[in-house]
Design a protein around this motif. Structure first.
Motif, PDB file in Angstrom:
ATOM      1  N   HIS A  19     -21.624 -31.759  11.686  1.00 49.28           N
ATOM      2  CA  HIS A  19     -20.450 -31.771  12.560  1.00 49.28           C
ATOM      3  C   HIS A  19     -20.630 -30.795  13.724  1.00 49.28           C
ATOM      4  N   ALA A  20     -21.124 -29.603  13.441  1.00 47.08           N
ATOM      5  CA  ALA A  20     -21.304 -28.598  14.492  1.00 47.08           C
ATOM      6  C   ALA A  20     -22.300 -29.074  15.548  1.00 47.08           C
ATOM      7  N   ALA A  21     -23.408 -29.657  15.111  1.00 48.75           N
ATOM      8  CA  ALA A  21     -24.423 -30.132  16.061  1.00 48.75           C
ATOM      9  C   ALA A  21     -23.878 -31.268  16.921  1.00 48.75           C
ATOM     10  N   ALA A  22     -23.161 -32.193  16.301  1.00 48.87           N
ATOM     11  CA  ALA A  22     -22.596 -33.323  17.059  1.00 48.87           C
ATOM     12  C   ALA A  22     -21.533 -32.843  18.039  1.00 48.87           C
ATOM     13  N   TRP A  23     -20.648 -31.944  17.597  1.00 52.40           N
ATOM     14  CA  TRP A  23     -19.592 -31.440  18.472  1.00 52.40           C
ATOM     15  C   TRP A  23     -20.184 -30.649  19.631  1.00 52.40           C
ATOM     16  N   GLU A  24     -21.187 -29.844  19.334  1.00 52.24           N
ATOM     17  CA  GLU A  24     -21.813 -29.041  20.386  1.00 52.24           C
ATOM     18  C   GLU A  24     -22.441 -29.940  21.455  1.00 52.24           C
ATOM     19  N   ALA A  25     -23.132 -30.991  21.035  1.00 51.63           N
ATOM     20  CA  ALA A  25     -23.775 -31.888  21.998  1.00 51.63           C
ATOM     21  C   ALA A  25     -22.754 -32.679  22.811  1.00 51.63           C
ATOM     22  N   ALA A  26     -21.673 -33.110  22.166  1.00 49.47           N
ATOM     23  CA  ALA A  26     -20.711 -33.981  22.834  1.00 49.47           C
ATOM     24  C   ALA A  26     -19.653 -33.242  23.642  1.00 49.47           C
ATOM     25  N   TYR A  27     -19.166 -32.106  23.135  1.00 54.13           N
ATOM     26  CA  TYR A  27     -17.994 -31.480  23.745  1.00 54.13           C
ATOM     27  C   TYR A  27     -18.203 -30.079  24.321  1.00 54.13           C
ATOM     28  N   ALA A  28     -19.138 -29.312  23.801  1.00 60.24           N
ATOM     29  CA  ALA A  28     -19.308 -27.934  24.253  1.00 60.24           C
ATOM     30  C   ALA A  28     -19.516 -27.812  25.765  1.00 60.24           C
ATOM     31  N   PRO A  29     -20.227 -28.740  26.409  1.00 61.24           N
ATOM     32  CA  PRO A  29     -20.423 -28.599  27.858  1.00 61.24           C
ATOM     33  C   PRO A  29     -19.125 -28.618  28.674  1.00 61.24           C
ATOM     34  N   PHE A  30     -18.034 -29.115  28.090  1.00 61.59           N
ATOM     35  CA  PHE A  30     -16.769 -29.207  28.814  1.00 61.59           C
ATOM     36  C   PHE A  30     -15.918 -27.937  28.708  1.00 61.59           C
TER      37      PHE A  30
END
Length: 121
Positions: A19-30
């Motif tokens: 979950h952390a890896a997917a969230w980081e890739a998808a949302y962290a840049p925003f």
């Protein structure tokens, strides 16, 4: 070979990392870096209490024994047959902490088009 199985209580760490890896890739840049780091960190630990709950089945997909993906689902809250599934805007568009600049504009524009009232992640 891919396999899918129901996650067990011993899978909390693996579920959190996925979950952390997917969230980081998808949302962290925003988000601003501090908020994004907190978001990644919180996703690593929240699965321990969720796994094994009767109302939230969690499936874990593995490839040759390596965990790669997860899905969790449960019944939605009761609503009238005529109620929309989603409505309004995301929490980001209501001033949620950490959402700034062009990321906020993109999230809000997409939410406006979709009519969503939830915040991804």
């Amino acid at each position: 070979m891919f396999t899918v199985r129901r996650a067990g209580p011993y899978d909390g760490d693996v579920l959190g990392e996925i979950h952390a890896a997917a969230w980081e890739a998808a949302y962290a840049p925003f988000f601003d870096p501090g908020f994004a780091a907190d978001g990644v960190r919180s996703r690593r630990t929240r699965w321990h209490e969720r796994v094994g709950q009767a109302d939230t089945p969690i499936l874990l997909a593995e490839h040759e024994g390596r965990p790669l993906a997860l899905t969790a689902f449960r019944a939605s809250a009761p609503r009238s047959a005529s109620a929309p599934v989603t409505s309004g805007r995301t929490a980001a568009c209501r001033g949620r902490r950490g959402v700034t600049g062009s990321g906020r504009r993109r999230i809000c524009a997409g939410a406006e088009r979709a009519g969503a009232d939830w915040m991804p992640g």
